[in-house]
Design a protein around this motif. Structure first.
Motif, PDB file in Angstrom:
ATOM      1  N   TYR A 132       1.111  -1.154   0.488  1.00  0.00           N
ATOM      2  CA  TYR A 132       0.288   0.406   0.274  1.00  0.00           C
ATOM      3  C   TYR A 132       0.654   1.082   0.127  1.00  0.00           C
ATOM      4  O   TYR A 132       2.108   1.030   0.499  1.00  0.00           O
ATOM      5  N   GLU A 174       5.925   9.281  -3.450  1.00  0.00           N
ATOM      6  CA  GLU A 174       5.204   9.419  -2.057  1.00  0.00           C
ATOM      7  C   GLU A 174       5.942   9.084  -1.017  1.00  0.00           C
ATOM      8  O   GLU A 174       6.984   9.359  -0.771  1.00  0.00           O
ATOM      9  N   TYR A 231       5.232  -1.288  -6.373  1.00  0.00           N
ATOM     10  CA  TYR A 231       4.751   0.035  -6.562  1.00  0.00           C
ATOM     11  C   TYR A 231       3.745  -0.955  -7.162  1.00  0.00           C
ATOM     12  O   TYR A 231       2.628  -0.375  -7.456  1.00  0.00           O
ATOM     13  N   GLN A 232       4.137  -2.034  -8.368  1.00  0.00           N
ATOM     14  CA  GLN A 232       3.433  -1.979  -8.957  1.00  0.00           C
ATOM     15  C   GLN A 232       1.800  -2.816  -8.253  1.00  0.00           C
ATOM     16  O   GLN A 232       0.546  -2.815  -8.659  1.00  0.00           O
ATOM     17  N   ARG A 271      -0.485   0.105  -6.954  1.00  0.00           N
ATOM     18  CA  ARG A 271      -0.702   0.304  -7.875  1.00  0.00           C
ATOM     19  C   ARG A 271      -2.229  -0.535  -7.876  1.00  0.00           C
ATOM     20  O   ARG A 271      -3.460  -0.065  -8.554  1.00  0.00           O
ATOM     21  N   GLU A 272      -2.286  -1.644  -8.203  1.00  0.00           N
ATOM     22  CA  GLU A 272      -3.299  -2.325  -8.925  1.00  0.00           C
ATOM     23  C   GLU A 272      -3.964  -3.563  -7.813  1.00  0.00           C
ATOM     24  O   GLU A 272      -4.677  -4.678  -7.987  1.00  0.00           O
TER      25      GLU A 272
END
Ligand code: NAD
Length: 460
Positions: free
Chosen positions: A310, A324, A433-434, A437-438
């Motif tokens: 997260y 971030e 990060y992926q 994002r997903e």
């Protein structure tokens, strides 16, 4: 008698100096040295046991010759082997480490430092003072005034100070064997590749680069130029974290089940490059969160098979327009270990981790600052819960890391933390990060080999 007359009488005592000689010498600032050599020559004069006995301890009297009482030191012919001094502490007391084995200045590896910011000025340059195999011989900076001042402070030649435009001219400086890159993250790839092409070995600060693609290009360029590449993961050369790794790998508390790690700090100055996506690559994760990721991989010696994450940034905070603020992530390892990590640029300093195993826990708090690390373990013993604070002598992290790289260059060895180690971290950062994002877990390629991306264990 005036106090000064009394002092003079006591000082010249039985020496061969007359009172007049002494006063003349004093006026030229020479008396104390002359008196010292007079006393030394008194020691060499043969004297009867009676005289020695009657004058021993008398102010101004000859110094009694005492027999040696310590066993002689063991002095190996090889200068790389430590001199072994006689034991002065009981074996049950904490012992000193081996005596240092410094190399002569002209035999050490010469470094060029690129970027004269916080880390270079406050940590790296002072750390050279403790090195035994490394020396700083050149600087690269965009600020001629700052560079001139630093060069004066550290005795670096004027002709060994370069602007960024002149960086490639390092090729012609034979005193430089290695380049230490301490620039914003987004500049690491370019300066590593150009440095290798200039024929120099590269020590590059963490994070290795902004993308896995850049990391691969750095590895390829160093291979092509036949130059060594090491990523400056100082924690992997530091005694406290090395001891945790040893405890874990020898299963001193049984099998590890769970790890929690946190590296966060309250960062300031939205104009700093750390808040610029192109120069930093990301926010807290690649900068400080990386310590949690890299140290857990180091301690376990295995690679995560899956991550779930997260990301959050405080809306409207000018620091987090491009990068971030905070990341929380989970990592699953093939052995069954689960690690829970957190990093932030928005809360008060917290730099710790805790390893929970079958029969005890290991805690590093703090774990990641430059000094003052604390290692504590806990296990049960009957009705007692034993908590032990392990007092380990600090070792400068940058000295240890630079001398390791120099050792690799001197002995043609692969560094313990080569480019491949940095590339693996970058691949995991991208998966984290992926996942955020997903909004779902991301699987990573299986890696069965232990310490798959590291070189041979450092010898010191
Ligand atoms: P810093 O901002 O204090 O220094 C960066 C230097 O780069 C400055 O001298 C700056 O003038 C120079 N620079 C050149 N081109 C620049 C540009 N386009 N924009 C901004 N600055 C430019 O940063 P730092 O804290 O010294 O960090 C430098 C590197 O070291 C980073 O990669 C960082 O991640 C790493 N680092 C590692 C540790 C560690 O413990 N290993 C600690 C701090 C920083």
């Amino acid at each position: 008698m005036k106090p000064i007359d009394h002092l003079v009488t006591n000082l010249i005592g039985n020496s061969a100096l007359s009172r007049q000689d002494f006063l003349q010498l004093t006026s030229r600032g020479l008396a104390i040295g002359a008196l010292g050599s007079t006393l030394a020559s008194c020691e060499k004069r043969p004297e009867s046991a009676n005289t020695a006995q009657s004058t021993a301890g008398t102010p101004g009297g000859p110094i009694p010759k005492l027999p040696a009482t310590s066993p002689p030191a063991d002095i190996p012919a090889d200068s790389a082997k430590p001199i072994e001094l006689e034991q002065i502490k009981a074996k049950t007391e904490q012992q000193e480490g081996p005596t240092p084995t410094p190399m002569a200045e002209d035999k050490r590896i010469g470094y060029a430092l690129v970027g004269l910011g916080h880390l270079t000025l406050n940590q790296i340059l002072p750390a050279f003072g403790l090195c035994t195999k490394s020396k700083v011989v050149a600087l690269v900076s965009g600020s001629p005034e700052k560079m001139q001042k630093v060069a004066t402070q550290y005795g670096i030649k004027k002709e060994s100070c370069y602007s960024y435009a002149d960086y490639d001219k390092l090729r012609d400086n034979k005193e430089v064997q290695a380049i230490y890159i301490v620039l914003p993250n987004g500049m690491h790839a370019e300066y590593t590749i150009r440095g290798a092409q200039a024929g120099k070995h590269i020590l590059c600060e963490k994070p290795m680069a902004n993308t896995a693609q850049e990391c691969q290009a750095m590895i390829d360029a160093c291979k092509k130029a036949d130059r060594k590449l090491m990523i400056a993961y100082r924690i992997q050369y530091e005694p406290h974290n090395k001891m945790v790794r040893e405890m874990v790998q020898k299963q001193q508390f049984g099998k590890v089940k769970n790890i929690i790690a946190n590296n966060g700090q309250n960062s300031d100055n939205p104009k700093h490059w750390r808040f610029n996506k192109a120069l930093a690559g990301g926010g807290a994760l690649p900068d400080v969160g990386l310590y949690c990721l890299n140290t857990i991989r180091f301690v376990l010696g295995e690679e995560p098979s899956e991550v779930m994450a997260y990301v959050h940034s405080t809306p409207g905070d000018p620091r987090f327009k491009e990068v971030e603020e905070q990341v929380n992530w989970l990592m699953k390892f093939p052995s069954g270990v689960q690690a829970s990590c957190a990093t932030s640029y928005g809360h008060h300093d917290e730099k710790s981790y805790k390893v929970m195993a079958d029969t005890g826990w290991i805690k590093m708090d703090p774990a990641f600052p430059y000094t003052g690390l604390q290692l504590e373990t806990s296990r049960a013993e009957g009705t007692e819960n034993q908590i032990i604070q392990h007092k380990i002598a600090d070792k400068d992290h940058f000295t240890a890391e630079m001398d390791h790289f120099s050792e690799c260059l001197l002995k043609n060895k692969v560094p313990f933390t080569p480019g491949e180690e940095g590339l693996q971290d970058q691949k995991i950062i991208e998966a984290i990060y992926q996942s955020a994002r997903e909004g779902k877990p991301v699987k990573l390629p299986a890696v069965s080999k232990k310490d798959a991306f590291r070189g041979p264990e450092p010898t010191a």
